[in-house]
Every structure is written in C-alpha cells, then in structure tokens.
Design a protein around this motif. Structure first.
Motif, PDB file in Angstrom:
ATOM      1  N   LYS A   1       0.927  -1.327   0.008  1.00  0.00           N
ATOM      2  CA  LYS A   1      -0.037   0.029   0.026  1.00  0.00           C
ATOM      3  C   LYS A   1       0.900   1.314  -0.003  1.00  0.00           C
ATOM      4  O   LYS A   1       0.671   2.234  -0.558  1.00  0.00           O
ATOM      5  CB  LYS A   1      -1.083   0.066   1.165  1.00  0.00           C
ATOM      6  CG  LYS A   1      -2.006  -1.027   1.283  1.00  0.00           C
ATOM      7  CD  LYS A   1      -2.755  -1.296   2.622  1.00  0.00           C
ATOM      8  CE  LYS A   1      -3.723  -2.207   2.553  1.00  0.00           C
ATOM      9  NZ  LYS A   1      -4.364  -2.133   3.695  1.00  0.00           N
ATOM     10  N   ARG A   2       2.052   1.278   0.789  1.00  0.00           N
ATOM     11  CA  ARG A   2       2.714   2.414   1.027  1.00  0.00           C
ATOM     12  C   ARG A   2       3.397   2.858  -0.643  1.00  0.00           C
ATOM     13  O   ARG A   2       3.560   3.740  -0.695  1.00  0.00           O
ATOM     14  CB  ARG A   2       3.842   2.048   1.983  1.00  0.00           C
ATOM     15  CG  ARG A   2       4.750   3.376   2.100  1.00  0.00           C
ATOM     16  CD  ARG A   2       5.862   3.065   3.136  1.00  0.00           C
ATOM     17  NE  ARG A   2       6.560   1.746   3.203  1.00  0.00           N
ATOM     18  CZ  ARG A   2       7.381   1.415   2.400  1.00  0.00           C
ATOM     19  NH1 ARG A   2       7.953   2.482   1.419  1.00  0.00           N
ATOM     20  NH2 ARG A   2       7.926   0.146   2.248  1.00  0.00           N
ATOM     21  N   LEU A   3       4.010   1.658  -0.996  1.00  0.00           N
ATOM     22  CA  LEU A   3       4.601   1.803  -2.307  1.00  0.00           C
ATOM     23  C   LEU A   3       3.846   2.280  -3.512  1.00  0.00           C
ATOM     24  O   LEU A   3       3.908   3.062  -4.350  1.00  0.00           O
ATOM     25  CB  LEU A   3       5.302   0.541  -2.727  1.00  0.00           C
ATOM     26  CG  LEU A   3       6.405   0.123  -1.859  1.00  0.00           C
ATOM     27  CD1 LEU A   3       7.327  -1.305  -2.154  1.00  0.00           C
ATOM     28  CD2 LEU A   3       7.915   1.082  -1.929  1.00  0.00           C
TER      29      LEU A   3
ATOM     30  N   VAL B   1      10.380  -7.639   2.865  1.00  0.00           N
ATOM     31  CA  VAL B   1      10.978  -7.620   1.831  1.00  0.00           C
ATOM     32  C   VAL B   1      10.251  -8.440   0.569  1.00  0.00           C
ATOM     33  O   VAL B   1      10.291  -7.724  -0.540  1.00  0.00           O
ATOM     34  CB  VAL B   1      12.182  -8.650   2.296  1.00  0.00           C
ATOM     35  CG1 VAL B   1      12.852  -8.913   0.913  1.00  0.00           C
ATOM     36  CG2 VAL B   1      13.132  -8.005   3.124  1.00  0.00           C
ATOM     37  N   GLU B   2       9.340  -9.355   0.878  1.00  0.00           N
ATOM     38  CA  GLU B   2       8.548 -10.079   0.000  1.00  0.00           C
ATOM     39  C   GLU B   2       7.668  -9.083  -0.606  1.00  0.00           C
ATOM     40  O   GLU B   2       7.603  -8.833  -1.823  1.00  0.00           O
ATOM     41  CB  GLU B   2       7.794 -11.111   0.561  1.00  0.00           C
ATOM     42  CG  GLU B   2       8.883 -12.318   0.718  1.00  0.00           C
ATOM     43  CD  GLU B   2       9.364 -12.938  -0.188  1.00  0.00           C
ATOM     44  OE1 GLU B   2       8.749 -13.135  -1.431  1.00  0.00           O
ATOM     45  OE2 GLU B   2      10.601 -13.178  -0.284  1.00  0.00           O
ATOM     46  N   ASP B   3       7.338  -8.298   0.114  1.00  0.00           N
ATOM     47  CA  ASP B   3       6.231  -7.269  -0.757  1.00  0.00           C
ATOM     48  C   ASP B   3       6.888  -6.245  -1.234  1.00  0.00           C
ATOM     49  O   ASP B   3       6.268  -5.696  -2.506  1.00  0.00           O
ATOM     50  CB  ASP B   3       5.323  -6.625   0.583  1.00  0.00           C
ATOM     51  CG  ASP B   3       4.058  -7.441   0.854  1.00  0.00           C
ATOM     52  OD1 ASP B   3       3.893  -8.648   0.369  1.00  0.00           O
ATOM     53  OD2 ASP B   3       3.314  -7.283   1.777  1.00  0.00           O
ATOM     54  N   PHE B   4       8.027  -5.812  -0.891  1.00  0.00           N
ATOM     55  CA  PHE B   4       8.578  -4.817  -1.569  1.00  0.00           C
ATOM     56  C   PHE B   4       9.053  -5.120  -3.113  1.00  0.00           C
ATOM     57  O   PHE B   4       8.750  -4.438  -4.039  1.00  0.00           O
ATOM     58  CB  PHE B   4      10.003  -4.485  -0.710  1.00  0.00           C
ATOM     59  CG  PHE B   4      10.589  -3.296  -1.123  1.00  0.00           C
ATOM     60  CD1 PHE B   4      10.596  -2.137  -0.514  1.00  0.00           C
ATOM     61  CD2 PHE B   4      11.601  -3.213  -2.353  1.00  0.00           C
ATOM     62  CE1 PHE B   4      11.366  -0.828  -1.044  1.00  0.00           C
ATOM     63  CE2 PHE B   4      12.294  -2.113  -2.882  1.00  0.00           C
ATOM     64  CZ  PHE B   4      11.950  -0.717  -1.817  1.00  0.00           C
TER      65      PHE B   4
ATOM     66  N   GLY C   1       7.782  -7.793  -4.682  1.00  0.00           N
ATOM     67  CA  GLY C   1       6.447  -8.183  -5.200  1.00  0.00           C
ATOM     68  C   GLY C   1       5.877  -6.879  -6.152  1.00  0.00           C
ATOM     69  O   GLY C   1       5.316  -7.072  -7.099  1.00  0.00           O
ATOM     70  N   PHE C   2       6.177  -5.731  -5.222  1.00  0.00           N
ATOM     71  CA  PHE C   2       5.513  -4.480  -6.136  1.00  0.00           C
ATOM     72  C   PHE C   2       6.466  -4.326  -7.172  1.00  0.00           C
ATOM     73  O   PHE C   2       5.854  -4.009  -8.134  1.00  0.00           O
ATOM     74  CB  PHE C   2       5.742  -3.606  -5.046  1.00  0.00           C
ATOM     75  CG  PHE C   2       4.950  -2.137  -5.519  1.00  0.00           C
ATOM     76  CD1 PHE C   2       3.983  -1.753  -5.385  1.00  0.00           C
ATOM     77  CD2 PHE C   2       6.005  -1.010  -6.084  1.00  0.00           C
ATOM     78  CE1 PHE C   2       3.708  -0.393  -6.127  1.00  0.00           C
ATOM     79  CE2 PHE C   2       5.717   0.318  -6.627  1.00  0.00           C
ATOM     80  CZ  PHE C   2       4.217   0.457  -6.406  1.00  0.00           C
ATOM     81  N   PHE C   3       7.709  -4.253  -7.096  1.00  0.00           N
ATOM     82  CA  PHE C   3       8.582  -3.904  -8.423  1.00  0.00           C
ATOM     83  C   PHE C   3       8.531  -4.939  -9.289  1.00  0.00           C
ATOM     84  O   PHE C   3       8.818  -4.477 -10.442  1.00  0.00           O
ATOM     85  CB  PHE C   3       9.797  -3.591  -7.966  1.00  0.00           C
ATOM     86  CG  PHE C   3       9.714  -2.087  -7.040  1.00  0.00           C
ATOM     87  CD1 PHE C   3       9.584  -0.925  -7.639  1.00  0.00           C
ATOM     88  CD2 PHE C   3      10.116  -2.231  -5.923  1.00  0.00           C
ATOM     89  CE1 PHE C   3       9.761   0.373  -6.979  1.00  0.00           C
ATOM     90  CE2 PHE C   3      10.176  -0.887  -5.029  1.00  0.00           C
ATOM     91  CZ  PHE C   3       9.815   0.224  -5.675  1.00  0.00           C
ATOM     92  N   SER C   4       8.327  -6.136  -9.074  1.00  0.00           N
ATOM     93  CA  SER C   4       8.454  -7.072 -10.009  1.00  0.00           C
ATOM     94  C   SER C   4       7.187  -6.894 -11.129  1.00  0.00           C
ATOM     95  O   SER C   4       7.311  -7.253 -12.281  1.00  0.00           O
ATOM     96  CB  SER C   4       8.097  -8.454  -9.615  1.00  0.00           C
ATOM     97  OG  SER C   4       6.870  -8.798  -9.036  1.00  0.00           O
ATOM     98  N   ASN C   5       6.207  -6.021 -10.921  1.00  0.00           N
ATOM     99  CA  ASN C   5       5.205  -5.557 -11.551  1.00  0.00           C
ATOM    100  C   ASN C   5       5.092  -4.508 -12.349  1.00  0.00           C
ATOM    101  O   ASN C   5       4.156  -3.842 -12.808  1.00  0.00           O
ATOM    102  CB  ASN C   5       3.533  -5.831 -10.857  1.00  0.00           C
ATOM    103  CG  ASN C   5       3.322  -7.279 -10.268  1.00  0.00           C
ATOM    104  OD1 ASN C   5       3.648  -8.089 -10.825  1.00  0.00           O
ATOM    105  ND2 ASN C   5       3.100  -7.067  -9.132  1.00  0.00           N
ATOM    106  N   THR C   6       6.512  -3.810 -12.223  1.00  0.00           N
ATOM    107  CA  THR C   6       6.595  -2.459 -12.748  1.00  0.00           C
ATOM    108  C   THR C   6       7.350  -2.795 -14.250  1.00  0.00           C
ATOM    109  O   THR C   6       7.764  -3.859 -14.671  1.00  0.00           O
ATOM    110  CB  THR C   6       7.533  -1.643 -12.039  1.00  0.00           C
ATOM    111  OG1 THR C   6       8.638  -2.341 -11.946  1.00  0.00           O
ATOM    112  CG2 THR C   6       6.774  -1.195 -10.873  1.00  0.00           C
ATOM    113  N   ASN C   7       7.243  -1.749 -15.123  1.00  0.00           N
ATOM    114  CA  ASN C   7       7.903  -1.925 -16.545  1.00  0.00           C
ATOM    115  C   ASN C   7       9.308  -0.743 -16.238  1.00  0.00           C
ATOM    116  O   ASN C   7       9.414  -0.143 -15.407  1.00  0.00           O
ATOM    117  CB  ASN C   7       7.191  -1.463 -17.559  1.00  0.00           C
ATOM    118  CG  ASN C   7       6.671  -0.119 -17.554  1.00  0.00           C
ATOM    119  OD1 ASN C   7       7.229   0.910 -17.068  1.00  0.00           O
ATOM    120  ND2 ASN C   7       5.270   0.106 -17.750  1.00  0.00           N
TER     121      ASN C   7
END
Length: 572
Positions: free
Chosen positions: A505-507, A538-541, A543-549
C-alpha cells in the motif's frame, strides 16, 4: 527398548528442568521445555544458548564436563580418576581413598544478581522431617551431609569394587558458582582456598551461622555437632567456594581443555572441539536418567581411561569424516546449481522489467564470483559458509547440507542475500573471519550492513532472535559494529498472526510511509544498533517492483530507492 530408554532420559531431565524453574524463579513462558531436553540429549545446545533463563540449568552439566576433562588433560595434578555425576551430589570426584563433593549453585547472568554469604548458610523452616538431619538444609549443610551419607552407607559399589569408606578420612567440599568474581568478598578464606586447607581461626560469617542451633517451637535446640559426626571446623577447613566463571567463560575454558587434549593445529580443530563438546554433553545426559534403586550406578561414573578412549575415538572418526568431506566439491556444485535456479526464478519474476532484472542478475553473478574465489583460496569455505548460515558458527562441522530440505533453505538464503545487495553498486563480504555471515552494500556513502541466519524451522521467533543476539555478543567482531546492523532471519517457526504488511500500500501510494504493527519481541539485552528485518516487508517490496516496467522504475540503484528500502526495513 531403545524408545523406552530415550523416554526415560527425557522424562528425568524434564523433571529436573521443572524443578530448576521452581527453585530459580526463572520465567519459562517463551521456552519450549521439550525442545530444551531434546537438544541436551543430542548435546547440541548452541541454538538455545541465547536463552539466559536456561543457562543456570545447563551450567551443572558444563561443570561436570569441566572436571571430566581436567581429569584427562592433567592426570598428574588432578588426583581423581573418576567423576561421578548426580549420585553423591551434583558432581563428585573420586579415587579409591579420596573424595570431593561438589555442589553447583548459579545466579541469573547479565543481571545484578550475585551470591551473598546468607545464600550459602541460610536455613529454611521445615514442618515435616524424618530425622534431625532434615533441619539442616542450607547449601553448606547439604554439601556436608553428603559425607555423612557416604560414610553411613553399608556399602557403595561403583564400577569394579566396593569402596572402603574407612579410607576416606580427608574429604573435600566444593561449592561451584557462576557468581561474578567480585562477589563474596567477605568469604575470601573460602574463595581463596583451592588447596582445601582453610585457616578459619578468624572466620566470623559461616562458622557462627552454621553452629547456630535449630530452635523448635517447643524451644528444643538441635546442635550441629550433635547431628553431624564431625565438627563445623572439620567441614569448613575443607571448603572451597569456586567462582568458576560465567556460562560463556566456562564454555571457552572447556573448549581450551579439549584443544589441549587433542593437540591438533589444523583448521579442522575447531570442528573436532565442538563435536567432542557435544558428544560429552550428550553422554552425560544420556547416562543420567533414573534415580531409583534399580538403576545401575556405574552409568553415573566417568573413569579416566574410558573418557580418554572416547575422546580418541571421536577425534579420529571426526578427522576421517571431515577429510573425506573436504575432498568432495559437491557442496560448491550445489551452490552453483541453486544460483542457476535463482537466475531462472528472477527471470520469470521480473520479466516485465528487464532493467531491474539485469541488476539482480549482476548481483547474483557478483555473489557467485566472490563465493568461488573464496573457495579457491580455502577448500573449507563452503562448509564454513553453511555453518555460519545455519549454526552461527565459523566451523567446518560436517552435516548433510545436501538433502532436499537444506537445499531449499540454502536457496532461500541466497535469494535474500542477493535482494539485500541489489541496491548497492559496491558490495562485499564483511568480517570474513567472524562467526556470523556479514554482507555490506554501499551507494553514495550510504551503507547497509546485515547478517543472515536461517533457522531451518527448528525454533520459534523469540528463541531465534535471542540466539542471534547471543551469537553477536560472543562474536569478536560484534563490538566493532557502531552502525545499524540489520539481522535477516529466515525459516523460523512462525506464530499465527492476522497482521498484514503495509508495504504494498505504501509503495503504491508513491512511497508514503505508514506505520506497520510489528511483533512485540522479547529479546535478551539486544544491542541498540541491532535491527531485525521483517521478511514479509522484503517480499512485498520486491513483489511490488516485479510488476513494474522499465519506464516506471528503471533501476534499483539510486539513493531514492535505497532510502525507501531502508525505510521499509526500519518500520516497526
């Protein structure tokens, strides 16, 4: 039969542990008592060493090991040829014409606690007694009563022959404690009496208090010299109060004794010392499992020649096992295989962002190059790395690291090391000679230093964190660290929780920091600069960036990203 025997061992020592808790008043709320006993039976106490409440309980076993090793290491000055565990008292030293009774009393370490004279001589009132002896229940009384019991037995059979009690006219009495060395200053006549020949002509504390009669409700007075066969002077002259040292210092003394006995200079020495220590602890625990008349008392006796043979056998076996293991490069092959498996996982996870993937793979390649370089310099490196990771010890202890469960734990650990370092163009293995695994990354004068420990689902969160704190305190490099040290703990037994991480949510809200409720950790005296990383963050961090381009997030390696990474790790 074997199962029944092990159950008997377990029950016996579990009852001892519960009795210790009642007497010491220690808080065992966070302690798995069955796990403690299982570890003792295996001789593997390292994972539990951070539990200060348990140290007093284990100290008695360490004292027995100390005297067993002294008997082997220096036969000329160590007059005893047998160590008897929990028959006469906590420990007894014996030869055919001489005996020393040893009682172990501990105080809570890492606190202001210390022994005081009245702890030693104070008696408690008793309502139900079988004989006048029972009124005399102070520590010194109980220590002296061992001699009375010994000489009053009709016969004592230990090992090969019956002891001739008439020969034991000059006994010795020793009270061993972990109390600080600056305690009991008023009892120096006894604390400075290793020769067991104290001059008590001017002694004004123990003697008058021990001589003080027991006064019953009907005003009947019971005198010490009317109950005991010898005078107070006889016992006190032969009393030595031995401030043997703290749990950790005694452990180091024992390791030094083993080193002196095995006389090996090769780096494998540390591994053999550790294993012999574990084997001796296990041997003592396994042989002490009953206190009834049917038990074979010879199980409680450790003879010098038997211990010498055991240590020689263990030492030679360990040397052979380690030598054959070190000739095998299979561990390095496993590390390489797991790194390639991680490469494939990263490629799948970051398929939509090739720039971030490139930095992850470059970090993975850096780790592989560094690891292989260390292995070329030292063929023990794989074992040392894995023992640091799993045991917080820089040993080359041989384990079955190549089974499927440990492979998964290794891969998870490698993944987290790479994720923690990907933000930093400059990275290195820090404190290579330390007993823990330290890695560091740096970007524009900002540095991240972290240590990693994989618990392999063996202990719960609080136990594991206490283990890390204890290992850090014992590590020679721990005191040199004056910056924030992040501790990454993996694969501990998870407590059930309904809390959810707020990192995603924060990211998603453009890196706006919100407070995340974290576990209220009960840790033993942690250093102020030690920070435990929340692996869910760490996992959520990631996880968030793995879905970026690539246009949205082109790099991990800038100060803004590193700052947000640090904020995520520091959230409480």
């Amino acid at each position: 039969m074997e199962t029944t025997y092990k159950n008997s061992v377990h029950r016996y020592h579990l009852e001892k542990l519960k009795e210790y808790q009642e007497q010491s008043g220690e808080n065992f709320e966070e302690i798995d008592e069955d796990e403690i006993i299982n570890k003792l039976m295996e001789g593997d106490f390292d994972d539990l060493g951070g539990l200060t409440a348990i140290r007093g309980f284990v100290y008695q076993y360490y004292v027995a090991i100390y005297f067993i090793l002294k008997m082997v290491q220096d036969p000329k000055t160590s007059w005893w040829d047998k160590v008897v565990f929990e028959y006469f008292d906590d420990v007894a030293l014996l030869r055919n014409d001489k005996i020393r009774f040893i009682q172990v009393k501990t105080v809570r370490e890492n606190s202001s606690n210390r022994l005081r004279p009245n702890d030693i001589y104070s008696r408690s009132a008793k309502k139900n007694v079988e004989s006048n002896y029972d009124y005399f229940n102070s520590w010194t009384d109980k220590l002296f009563k061992n001699y009375e019991s010994f000489i009053n037995k009709k016969s004592i059979s230990l090992i090969d022959n019956y002891l001739e009690k008439d020969s034991f006219v000059d006994p010795e009495f020793e009270l061993v404690s972990n109390t600080p060395h600056n305690s009991l200053e008023d009892l120096e006549v006894f604390t400075l009496n290793p020769s067991f020949n104290a001059d008590i002509s001017n002694e004004t504390i123990l003697k008058p208090n021990i001589e003080k009669p027991i006064v019953l409700k009907d005003n009947k007075r019971i005198q010490f010299d009317k109950v005991f066969s010898k005078s107070v002077e006889f016992y006190l002259e032969r009393l030595y109060i031995n401030k043997l040292g703290s749990f950790d210092s005694l452990k180091k003394i024992i390791e030094g004794l083993i080193e002196d006995i095995i006389r090996i200079s090769h780096p494998i020495k540390k591994t053999i010392v550790d294993e012999i220590f574990r084997n001796l602890l296990s041997e003592i625990v396994q042989r002490t499992y009953r206190d009834d008349s049917e038990m074979d008392k010879s199980h409680l006796v450790f003879k010098r020649e038997d211990v010498q043979a055991l240590i020689y056998t263990w030492c030679e076996s360990l040397k052979d096992n380690a030598a054959s293991y070190l000739e095998d490069s299979s561990l390095l092959s496993i590390i390489r295989y797991l790194l390639e498996a991680l490469r494939n996982e990263f490629q799948e996870e970051f398929e939509s962002n090739q720039k971030l993937l490139k930095e992850l793979l470059e970090t993975l390649d850096w780790f592989r190059t560094e690891f292989e370089e260390q292995f070329r310099n030292d063929s023990t490196y794989c074992l040392v790395f894995l023992n640091k990771l799993f045991n917080l010890q820089s040993t080359i202890k041989v384990e079955k690291f190549n089974n499927d469960k440990n492979k998964q734990h290794i891969k998870t650990s490698l993944s987290y090391i790479i994720r923690c370092l990907v933000f930093y163009p400059s990275k290195k293995v820090e404190f290579k000679n330390a007993q823990l695994l330290f890695h560091a990354g740096e970007i524009e004068n900002e540095k991240l230093l972290f240590t990693i420990y994989n618990a392999r689902n063996r202990s719960n969160t609080v136990v594991v964190k206490n283990t890390v704190v204890s290992a850090l305190q014992q590590c020679d490099y721990g005191s040199q660290i004056n910056q924030d040290l992040f501790s990454l703990i993996l694969d501990e037994k998870k407590e059930q929780t309904t809390e959810k991480s707020e990192t995603s949510k924060r990211l998603a809200a453009r890196f706006a920091v919100t407070k995340v409720e974290r576990e209220d950790i009960s840790i033993i005296d942690p250093p102020e600069n030690l920070k435990f990383i929340n692996t869910a963050e760490v996992e959520d961090f990631f996880g968030f960036f793995s879905n970026t381009n690539e246009e949205e997030v082109p790099t991990f390696q800038n100060r803004k990203m590193e700052n947000d990474w640090k904020l995520s790790l520091l959230e409480e």
